[in-house]
Design a protein around this motif. Structure first.
Motif, PDB file in Angstrom:
ATOM      1  N   THR A 113       0.843  -1.183   0.000  1.00 53.50           N
ATOM      2  CA  THR A 113       0.000   0.000   0.000  1.00 53.50           C
ATOM      3  C   THR A 113       0.882   1.237   0.000  1.00 53.50           C
ATOM      4  OG1 THR A 113      -1.617  -1.213   1.307  1.00 53.50           O
ATOM      5  CG2 THR A 113      -1.879   1.169   1.185  1.00 53.50           C
ATOM      6  N   THR A 114       0.629   2.121  -0.922  1.00 50.45           N
ATOM      7  CA  THR A 114       1.366   3.380  -0.992  1.00 50.45           C
ATOM      8  C   THR A 114       0.662   4.413  -0.125  1.00 50.45           C
ATOM      9  OG1 THR A 114       2.050   2.874  -3.231  1.00 50.45           O
ATOM     10  CG2 THR A 114       2.217   5.159  -2.533  1.00 50.45           C
ATOM     11  N   THR A 115       1.448   5.121   0.659  1.00 49.39           N
ATOM     12  CA  THR A 115       0.904   6.154   1.533  1.00 49.39           C
ATOM     13  C   THR A 115       1.086   7.510   0.874  1.00 49.39           C
ATOM     14  OG1 THR A 115       1.617   4.833   3.402  1.00 49.39           O
ATOM     15  CG2 THR A 115       0.949   7.070   3.869  1.00 49.39           C
ATOM     16  N   CYS A 116       0.036   8.315   0.883  1.00 51.96           N
ATOM     17  CA  CYS A 116       0.097   9.674   0.345  1.00 51.96           C
ATOM     18  C   CYS A 116      -0.024  10.657   1.493  1.00 51.96           C
ATOM     19  CB  CYS A 116      -1.048   9.917  -0.626  1.00 51.96           C
ATOM     20  SG  CYS A 116      -0.952   8.930  -2.118  1.00 51.96           S
ATOM     21  N   GLY A 117       0.521  11.836   1.306  1.00 54.86           N
ATOM     22  CA  GLY A 117       0.418  12.849   2.336  1.00 54.86           C
ATOM     23  C   GLY A 117       0.637  14.231   1.747  1.00 54.86           C
ATOM     24  N   VAL A 118       0.177  15.228   2.472  1.00 59.87           N
ATOM     25  CA  VAL A 118       0.334  16.627   2.081  1.00 59.87           C
ATOM     26  C   VAL A 118       0.892  17.372   3.282  1.00 59.87           C
ATOM     27  CG1 VAL A 118      -0.874  18.726   1.369  1.00 59.87           C
ATOM     28  CG2 VAL A 118      -1.622  16.515   0.484  1.00 59.87           C
ATOM     29  N   ASN A 119       1.975  18.119   3.051  1.00 66.70           N
ATOM     30  CA  ASN A 119       2.524  18.967   4.100  1.00 66.70           C
ATOM     31  C   ASN A 119       1.972  20.377   3.917  1.00 66.70           C
ATOM     32  OD1 ASN A 119       4.153  17.006   5.351  1.00 66.70           O
ATOM     33  ND2 ASN A 119       5.680  17.238   3.751  1.00 66.70           N
ATOM     34  N   LEU A 120       1.391  20.899   4.970  1.00 69.99           N
ATOM     35  CA  LEU A 120       0.780  22.229   4.939  1.00 69.99           C
ATOM     36  C   LEU A 120       1.638  23.215   5.724  1.00 69.99           C
ATOM     37  CD1 LEU A 120      -2.788  21.020   5.896  1.00 69.99           C
ATOM     38  CD2 LEU A 120      -1.975  21.539   3.604  1.00 69.99           C
ATOM     39  N   ALA A 121       1.672  24.455   5.272  1.00 71.43           N
ATOM     40  CA  ALA A 121       2.370  25.516   5.993  1.00 71.43           C
ATOM     41  C   ALA A 121       1.641  26.831   5.722  1.00 71.43           C
ATOM     42  CB  ALA A 121       3.814  25.623   5.535  1.00 71.43           C
ATOM     43  N   TRP A 122       1.612  27.697   6.718  1.00 70.11           N
ATOM     44  CA  TRP A 122       0.940  28.989   6.585  1.00 70.11           C
ATOM     45  C   TRP A 122       1.684  30.034   7.400  1.00 70.11           C
ATOM     46  CZ3 TRP A 122      -1.118  24.612   8.729  1.00 70.11           C
ATOM     47  CH2 TRP A 122      -1.248  24.587  10.105  1.00 70.11           C
ATOM     48  N   THR A 123       1.391  31.288   7.125  1.00 68.76           N
ATOM     49  CA  THR A 123       1.987  32.406   7.844  1.00 68.76           C
ATOM     50  C   THR A 123       1.280  32.555   9.188  1.00 68.76           C
ATOM     51  OG1 THR A 123       2.429  33.496   5.756  1.00 68.76           O
ATOM     52  CG2 THR A 123       2.477  34.875   7.719  1.00 68.76           C
ATOM     53  N   ALA A 124       2.042  32.826  10.227  1.00 66.74           N
ATOM     54  CA  ALA A 124       1.468  32.967  11.569  1.00 66.74           C
ATOM     55  C   ALA A 124       0.500  34.159  11.625  1.00 66.74           C
ATOM     56  CB  ALA A 124       2.581  33.171  12.594  1.00 66.74           C
ATOM     57  N   ALA A 125      -0.584  33.965  12.343  1.00 65.00           N
ATOM     58  CA  ALA A 125      -1.543  35.044  12.585  1.00 65.00           C
ATOM     59  C   ALA A 125      -1.070  35.883  13.764  1.00 65.00           C
ATOM     60  CB  ALA A 125      -2.920  34.452  12.886  1.00 65.00           C
TER      61      ALA A 125
ATOM     62  N   ASP B 154      -3.966  11.560   5.547  1.00 67.59           N
ATOM     63  CA  ASP B 154      -5.202  10.849   5.229  1.00 67.59           C
ATOM     64  C   ASP B 154      -5.759  11.320   3.883  1.00 67.59           C
ATOM     65  OD1 ASP B 154      -7.340   9.123   5.532  1.00 67.59           O
ATOM     66  OD2 ASP B 154      -8.504  10.544   6.716  1.00 67.59           O
ATOM     67  N   VAL B 155      -4.935  11.211   2.844  1.00 66.93           N
ATOM     68  CA  VAL B 155      -5.351  11.630   1.505  1.00 66.93           C
ATOM     69  C   VAL B 155      -5.177  10.468   0.534  1.00 66.93           C
ATOM     70  CG1 VAL B 155      -4.837  14.069   1.882  1.00 66.93           C
ATOM     71  CG2 VAL B 155      -3.055  12.570   0.994  1.00 66.93           C
ATOM     72  N   SER B 156      -5.859  10.570  -0.589  1.00 61.74           N
ATOM     73  CA  SER B 156      -5.790   9.526  -1.614  1.00 61.74           C
ATOM     74  C   SER B 156      -5.130  10.069  -2.872  1.00 61.74           C
ATOM     75  CB  SER B 156      -7.194   9.039  -1.961  1.00 61.74           C
ATOM     76  OG  SER B 156      -7.810   8.461  -0.834  1.00 61.74           O
ATOM     77  N   SER B 157      -4.349   9.239  -3.506  1.00 62.36           N
ATOM     78  CA  SER B 157      -3.688   9.608  -4.747  1.00 62.36           C
ATOM     79  C   SER B 157      -4.731   9.875  -5.832  1.00 62.36           C
ATOM     80  CB  SER B 157      -2.759   8.476  -5.176  1.00 62.36           C
ATOM     81  OG  SER B 157      -2.131   8.791  -6.393  1.00 62.36           O
ATOM     82  N   GLY B 158      -4.479  10.880  -6.653  1.00 64.37           N
ATOM     83  CA  GLY B 158      -5.368  11.159  -7.774  1.00 64.37           C
ATOM     84  C   GLY B 158      -6.475  12.153  -7.483  1.00 64.37           C
ATOM     85  N   LEU B 159      -6.614  12.580  -6.234  1.00 60.98           N
ATOM     86  CA  LEU B 159      -7.630  13.572  -5.880  1.00 60.98           C
ATOM     87  C   LEU B 159      -6.972  14.917  -5.619  1.00 60.98           C
ATOM     88  CD1 LEU B 159      -9.905  11.552  -3.415  1.00 60.98           C
ATOM     89  CD2 LEU B 159     -10.411  12.185  -5.776  1.00 60.98           C
ATOM     90  N   THR B 160      -7.704  15.990  -5.883  1.00 60.11           N
ATOM     91  CA  THR B 160      -7.241  17.338  -5.568  1.00 60.11           C
ATOM     92  C   THR B 160      -7.897  17.763  -4.257  1.00 60.11           C
ATOM     93  OG1 THR B 160      -7.009  17.903  -7.898  1.00 60.11           O
ATOM     94  CG2 THR B 160      -7.179  19.747  -6.340  1.00 60.11           C
ATOM     95  N   TYR B 161      -7.085  18.225  -3.317  1.00 57.65           N
ATOM     96  CA  TYR B 161      -7.584  18.645  -2.007  1.00 57.65           C
ATOM     97  C   TYR B 161      -7.435  20.154  -1.848  1.00 57.65           C
ATOM     98  CZ  TYR B 161      -7.688  13.741  -0.739  1.00 57.65           C
ATOM     99  OH  TYR B 161      -7.976  12.401  -0.700  1.00 57.65           O
ATOM    100  N   HIS B 162      -8.395  20.734  -1.175  1.00 57.22           N
ATOM    101  CA  HIS B 162      -8.392  22.167  -0.878  1.00 57.22           C
ATOM    102  C   HIS B 162      -8.426  22.298   0.646  1.00 57.22           C
ATOM    103  CE1 HIS B 162      -9.331  23.016  -5.100  1.00 57.22           C
ATOM    104  NE2 HIS B 162     -10.026  21.891  -5.014  1.00 57.22           N
ATOM    105  N   TYR B 163      -7.664  23.266   1.162  1.00 54.50           N
ATOM    106  CA  TYR B 163      -7.553  23.444   2.609  1.00 54.50           C
ATOM    107  C   TYR B 163      -7.881  24.877   2.998  1.00 54.50           C
ATOM    108  CZ  TYR B 163      -5.035  19.033   2.560  1.00 54.50           C
ATOM    109  OH  TYR B 163      -4.688  17.714   2.389  1.00 54.50           O
ATOM    110  N   ILE B 164      -8.442  25.021   4.173  1.00 52.04           N
ATOM    111  CA  ILE B 164      -8.653  26.326   4.806  1.00 52.04           C
ATOM    112  C   ILE B 164      -8.100  26.212   6.215  1.00 52.04           C
ATOM    113  CG2 ILE B 164     -10.359  27.959   5.701  1.00 52.04           C
ATOM    114  CD1 ILE B 164     -12.168  27.190   3.356  1.00 52.04           C
ATOM    115  N   VAL B 165      -7.304  27.201   6.610  1.00 53.74           N
ATOM    116  CA  VAL B 165      -6.775  27.264   7.971  1.00 53.74           C
ATOM    117  C   VAL B 165      -7.356  28.517   8.614  1.00 53.74           C
ATOM    118  CG1 VAL B 165      -4.710  27.445   9.400  1.00 53.74           C
ATOM    119  CG2 VAL B 165      -4.659  26.080   7.302  1.00 53.74           C
ATOM    120  N   ARG B 166      -7.989  28.349   9.759  1.00 52.89           N
ATOM    121  CA  ARG B 166      -8.572  29.471  10.493  1.00 52.89           C
ATOM    122  C   ARG B 166      -7.871  29.620  11.831  1.00 52.89           C
ATOM    123  NH1 ARG B 166     -14.127  30.508   8.660  1.00 52.89           N
ATOM    124  NH2 ARG B 166     -13.777  30.886   6.441  1.00 52.89           N
ATOM    125  N   ALA B 167      -7.557  30.852  12.183  1.00 50.54           N
ATOM    126  CA  ALA B 167      -6.868  31.136  13.442  1.00 50.54           C
ATOM    127  C   ALA B 167      -7.864  31.520  14.529  1.00 50.54           C
ATOM    128  CB  ALA B 167      -5.872  32.278  13.242  1.00 50.54           C
TER     129      ALA B 167
END
Length: 77
Positions: free
Chosen positions: A1-13, A56-69
């Motif tokens: 099983t191949t594991t997929c992942g996305v690393n997220l980073a944002w500017t501090a509030a 917890d992501v799947s290969s082949g899908l596009t993911y959108h993220y929102i980060v709220r402070a």
């Protein structure tokens, strides 16, 4: 099983009250662009840093993220 992942980073509030460390972040994810963040699509709450890993992501899908402070001292969390 191949594991997929996305690393997220944002500017501090900037905290309205207190110190910069008094800010916490909630992360939301969807496969739909322009989605509305809600408890149903929140993947992390009260994150203290300015980055996170989403394994917890799947290969082949596009993911959108929102980060709220939240300013913890001002009663946000």
């Amino acid at each position: 099983t191949t594991t997929c992942g996305v690393n997220l980073a944002w500017t501090a509030a900037a905290a309205n009250c207190g110190q910069p460390g008094d800010v916490r972040y909630n992360i939301y994810r969807s496969t739909t662009a322009g989605f509305t963040p809600s408890a149903a699509n929140r993947i992390s709450a009260c994150v203290t840093g300015t980055g996170a890993a989403d394994a917890d992501v799947s290969s082949g899908l596009t993911y959108h993220y929102i980060v709220r402070a939240e300013d913890v001292i001002a009663g946000g969390g």
